[in-house]
Design a protein around this motif. Structure first.
Motif, PDB file in Angstrom:
ATOM      1  N   UNK A 172       0.840  -1.197   0.000  1.00  0.00           N
ATOM      2  CA  UNK A 172       0.000   0.000   0.000  1.00  0.00           C
ATOM      3  C   UNK A 172       0.877   1.250   0.000  1.00  0.00           C
ATOM      4  N   UNK A 173       0.662   2.144  -0.974  1.00  0.00           N
ATOM      5  CA  UNK A 173       1.428   3.382  -1.043  1.00  0.00           C
ATOM      6  C   UNK A 173       2.802   3.235  -1.645  1.00  0.00           C
ATOM      7  N   UNK A 174       3.146   2.004  -2.091  1.00  0.00           N
ATOM      8  CA  UNK A 174       4.479   1.789  -2.657  1.00  0.00           C
ATOM      9  C   UNK A 174       4.435   1.471  -4.150  1.00  0.00           C
ATOM     10  N   UNK A 175       3.383   0.849  -4.610  1.00  0.00           N
ATOM     11  CA  UNK A 175       3.254   0.551  -6.035  1.00  0.00           C
ATOM     12  C   UNK A 175       2.798   1.807  -6.773  1.00  0.00           C
ATOM     13  N   UNK A 176       3.529   2.195  -7.794  1.00  0.00           N
ATOM     14  CA  UNK A 176       3.197   3.422  -8.539  1.00  0.00           C
ATOM     15  C   UNK A 176       2.378   3.114  -9.792  1.00  0.00           C
ATOM     16  N   UNK A 177       2.252   1.851 -10.146  1.00  0.00           N
ATOM     17  CA  UNK A 177       1.428   1.429 -11.285  1.00  0.00           C
ATOM     18  C   UNK A 177       0.494   0.331 -10.801  1.00  0.00           C
ATOM     19  N   UNK A 178      -0.776   0.474 -11.114  1.00  0.00           N
ATOM     20  CA  UNK A 178      -1.776  -0.544 -10.772  1.00  0.00           C
ATOM     21  C   UNK A 178      -2.712  -0.695 -11.968  1.00  0.00           C
ATOM     22  N   UNK A 179      -2.393  -1.626 -12.850  1.00  0.00           N
ATOM     23  CA  UNK A 179      -3.139  -1.826 -14.092  1.00  0.00           C
ATOM     24  C   UNK A 179      -4.023  -3.060 -13.964  1.00  0.00           C
ATOM     25  N   UNK A 180      -5.296  -2.898 -14.252  1.00  0.00           N
ATOM     26  CA  UNK A 180      -6.203  -4.037 -14.349  1.00  0.00           C
ATOM     27  C   UNK A 180      -6.513  -4.245 -15.825  1.00  0.00           C
ATOM     28  N   UNK A 181      -5.965  -5.293 -16.385  1.00  0.00           N
ATOM     29  CA  UNK A 181      -6.075  -5.534 -17.824  1.00  0.00           C
ATOM     30  C   UNK A 181      -7.483  -6.007 -18.170  1.00  0.00           C
ATOM     31  N   UNK A 182      -8.081  -5.350 -19.135  1.00  0.00           N
ATOM     32  CA  UNK A 182      -9.448  -5.658 -19.543  1.00  0.00           C
ATOM     33  C   UNK A 182      -9.453  -6.532 -20.793  1.00  0.00           C
ATOM     34  N   UNK A 183     -10.534  -7.268 -21.010  1.00  0.00           N
ATOM     35  CA  UNK A 183     -10.665  -8.023 -22.264  1.00  0.00           C
ATOM     36  C   UNK A 183     -10.754  -7.073 -23.455  1.00  0.00           C
ATOM     37  N   UNK A 184     -10.534  -7.615 -24.652  1.00  0.00           N
ATOM     38  CA  UNK A 184     -10.658  -6.836 -25.878  1.00  0.00           C
ATOM     39  C   UNK A 184     -12.111  -6.393 -26.081  1.00  0.00           C
ATOM     40  N   UNK A 185     -12.282  -5.226 -26.689  1.00  0.00           N
ATOM     41  CA  UNK A 185     -13.625  -4.845 -27.129  1.00  0.00           C
ATOM     42  C   UNK A 185     -13.989  -5.677 -28.355  1.00  0.00           C
ATOM     43  N   UNK A 186     -15.224  -5.529 -28.821  1.00  0.00           N
ATOM     44  CA  UNK A 186     -15.717  -6.408 -29.884  1.00  0.00           C
ATOM     45  C   UNK A 186     -14.933  -6.222 -31.179  1.00  0.00           C
ATOM     46  N   UNK A 187     -14.507  -5.010 -31.470  1.00  0.00           N
ATOM     47  CA  UNK A 187     -13.755  -4.760 -32.697  1.00  0.00           C
ATOM     48  C   UNK A 187     -12.381  -5.419 -32.653  1.00  0.00           C
ATOM     49  N   UNK A 188     -11.668  -5.262 -31.531  1.00  0.00           N
ATOM     50  CA  UNK A 188     -10.346  -5.864 -31.398  1.00  0.00           C
ATOM     51  C   UNK A 188     -10.438  -7.383 -31.354  1.00  0.00           C
ATOM     52  N   UNK A 189     -11.465  -7.901 -30.675  1.00  0.00           N
ATOM     53  CA  UNK A 189     -11.653  -9.348 -30.625  1.00  0.00           C
ATOM     54  C   UNK A 189     -11.885  -9.923 -32.017  1.00  0.00           C
ATOM     55  N   UNK A 190     -12.626  -9.203 -32.852  1.00  0.00           N
ATOM     56  CA  UNK A 190     -12.861  -9.667 -34.221  1.00  0.00           C
ATOM     57  C   UNK A 190     -11.543  -9.771 -34.988  1.00  0.00           C
ATOM     58  N   UNK A 191     -10.672  -8.801 -34.817  1.00  0.00           N
ATOM     59  CA  UNK A 191      -9.359  -8.847 -35.466  1.00  0.00           C
ATOM     60  C   UNK A 191      -8.540 -10.023 -34.937  1.00  0.00           C
ATOM     61  N   UNK A 192      -8.604 -10.250 -33.616  1.00  0.00           N
ATOM     62  CA  UNK A 192      -7.835 -11.329 -33.000  1.00  0.00           C
ATOM     63  C   UNK A 192      -8.274 -12.699 -33.534  1.00  0.00           C
TER      64      UNK A 192
END
Length: 501
Positions: A172-192
């Motif tokens: 707590x208070x030490x991590x400067x990056x906290x990323x929660x990775x989300x799934x692809x949206x429908x357009x990106x998923x179609x490309x994938x």
């Protein structure tokens, strides 16, 4: 540092992570990346480590502490190009972490990178690891430890990862990056998935969501048309012999989080929500339990990404609870009711009988959410600045005797009064939308104005699965305040039919 060409989307995440690693801070820096299983965390972090000449290590499930430390030592030795004999078999976690940071900084200076993937697996037998990272961090900050070094910890057990940075926890208070990775949206998923047909792409996204890892769980070619989708789905998602079988995947996702393992209550809550219970009171009614006893498990499921909670932006009512993960929703609404038929070889028949449910309770709501997400990601001319919220809402008519749903609304709320930028309708029906749909939106706009909200510059939008009647297009062009978005536009392959004037 440019993003590797094989990494699809993730531009914002890549920029944040590379800025974190290359930051000139001479002290040790910590970052956290989390996200549900199969969302692409490991793929992203491996690419980052390769680009930064960093060290990537991954914990292994159900592995004891001695074996885990030995595996970590072997990874260190390979990275350093030395014999693993140089690392003692009885080395504890602190000297191993210390050596890893030293090796990466020796190679890359202050930007030396260590990635620890699936940290929660190690924490099951070594809960002291976050505290040891805190110790190394604090030593660096006071000049008694490493000069530089970047450590990213990652995990799929969302309750564990959320807890890392909460309250009085070590990081707590030490991590400067906290990323929660989300799934692809429908357009990106179609490309994938390599799908060009928008209708097929939407159906696949409504079933599996945008987690890219699902593509590797099937050897069947991606469906190219809705007809192929109707054949592909019973042979994959509804086939008990396939890794993509929805029951296996739904149970696997919940078992991933140690706080839900074996909990019949959590399964029951998700099933109740999938079947239409949108509030704690309704969930309690279906489960015959007191509402107060459900508060904590519902909060845990929401914080871990299994349930969604959205508050009506106009009236600030209690949150509406939904199933957030598409494959869990599909499992509860399609697989569970047809379980006996599916498990006795009748997957194709089960799918034929379930298609009306799929269209009304999965495809329709999913199309609405994709429409809202499209608006969140896109700058619409003349919509104006400051539209901080895109959501759905419910309004009463002037008599107060009828409730009308608004599928898409963009607004900014200050001091109890909303400034509305857009009012929209999103319908996944098999008919084209016509002038009557626009008339309904005009009435809703008037109703919102009568209730004291600022609709002076509000635009009207219609999102349609099957396109628009020519009469509606002609009216929209004359008016200049209407946005018509068909399915190809939603996926980004074409522009909306009419842009606001």
């Amino acid at each position: 540092m440019s993003k590797p060409s094989h990494l699809l989307a993730r531009d914002a995440e890549w920029s944040t992570l590379t800025a974190f690693v290359t930051h000139p801070d001479p002290h040790l820096r910590l970052g956290v990346v989390s996200g549900r299983r199969r969302v692409g965390k490991s793929y992203l972090l491996r690419a980052l480590a390769d680009s930064m000449d960093g060290l990537y290590v991954s914990a292994v499930a159900e592995e004891g502490t001695v074996t885990a430390r030995r595996r970590f030592a072997d990874d260190l030795a390979r990275y350093a190009g030395v014999s693993s004999d140089l690392f003692r078999d009885d080395a504890g976690w602190e000297p191993l972490l210390d050596s890893a940071i030293s090796l990466t900084t020796r190679r890359r200076g202050t930007g030396g990178l260590l990635v620890i993937d699936e940290l929660p697996y190690w924490m099951t037998h070594s809960p002291e690891l976050p505290g040891l990272l805190q110790l190394l961090y604090d030593r660096s900050q006071t000049g008694h430890g490493h000069d530089g070094g970047r450590v990213i910890v990652c995990g799929s057990a969302m309750s564990v990862m959320n807890d890392l940075l909460s309250g009085t926890k070590a990081l707590r208070g030490r991590a400067v990056v906290d990323i929660r990775l989300r799934p692809f949206d429908v357009s990106t998923a179609a490309r994938h998935w390599g799908i060009d047909d928008p209708a097929t792409a939407l159906r696949l996204h409504a079933t599996l969501g945008g987690s890219p890892g699902y593509r590797n769980l099937t050897s069947a070619p991606s469906p190219r048309t809705p007809q192929e989708f109707d054949t592909w789905l019973p042979a994959t998602v509804l086939d008990p012999g396939q890794a993509l079988f929805s029951r296996s995947e739904a149970e696997y996702l919940l078992r991933e989080d140690p706080r839900f393992t074996g909990s019949a209550l959590h399964y029951a809550i998700i099933n109740a929500v999938a079947n239409g219970a949108t509030s704690p009171a309704k969930i309690g009614g279906l489960l015959e339990r007191e509402r107060s006893s459900l508060t904590r498990p519902i909060e845990m499921l929401a914080s871990s990404g299994y349930l969604g909670q959205s508050t009506d932006p106009l009236w600030e009512r209690r949150p509406v609870i939904t199933v957030a993960d598409p494959i869990i929703r599909f499992h509860n609404l399609i697989t569970v009711p047809k379980r006996d038929l599916i498990e006795t070889g009748g997957s194709a028949r089960a799918w034929r009988e379930s298609r009306p449910t799929f269209v009304s309770r999965i495809l329709g709501p999913h199309f609405e959410e994709c429409s809202r997400e499209w608006l969140r990601r896109r700058t619409v001319p003349s919509l104006g600045d400051g539209m901080s919220t895109v959501s759905s809402t419910v309004v009463n008519d002037r008599s107060g005797r009828a409730r009308h749903e608004i599928d898409v609304i963009a607004l900014d709320r200050r001091s109890g009064r909303a400034t509305v930028g857009l009012i929209g309708e999103a319908k996944a029906t098999v008919v084209r939308r016509g002038p009557s749909d626009l008339e309904r939106l005009d009435r809703l706009k008037e109703t919102l104005g009568d209730q004291g909200h600022d609709v002076t510059n509000a635009k009207l939008a219609i999102f349609s699965l099957e396109g628009f009647h020519p009469d509606l297009v002609a009216i929209a062009r004359r008016r200049g305040d209407v946005l018509l978005v068909d399915l190809p536009s939603l996926l980004g392959s074409t522009e909306p039919t009419v842009l606001p004037g």
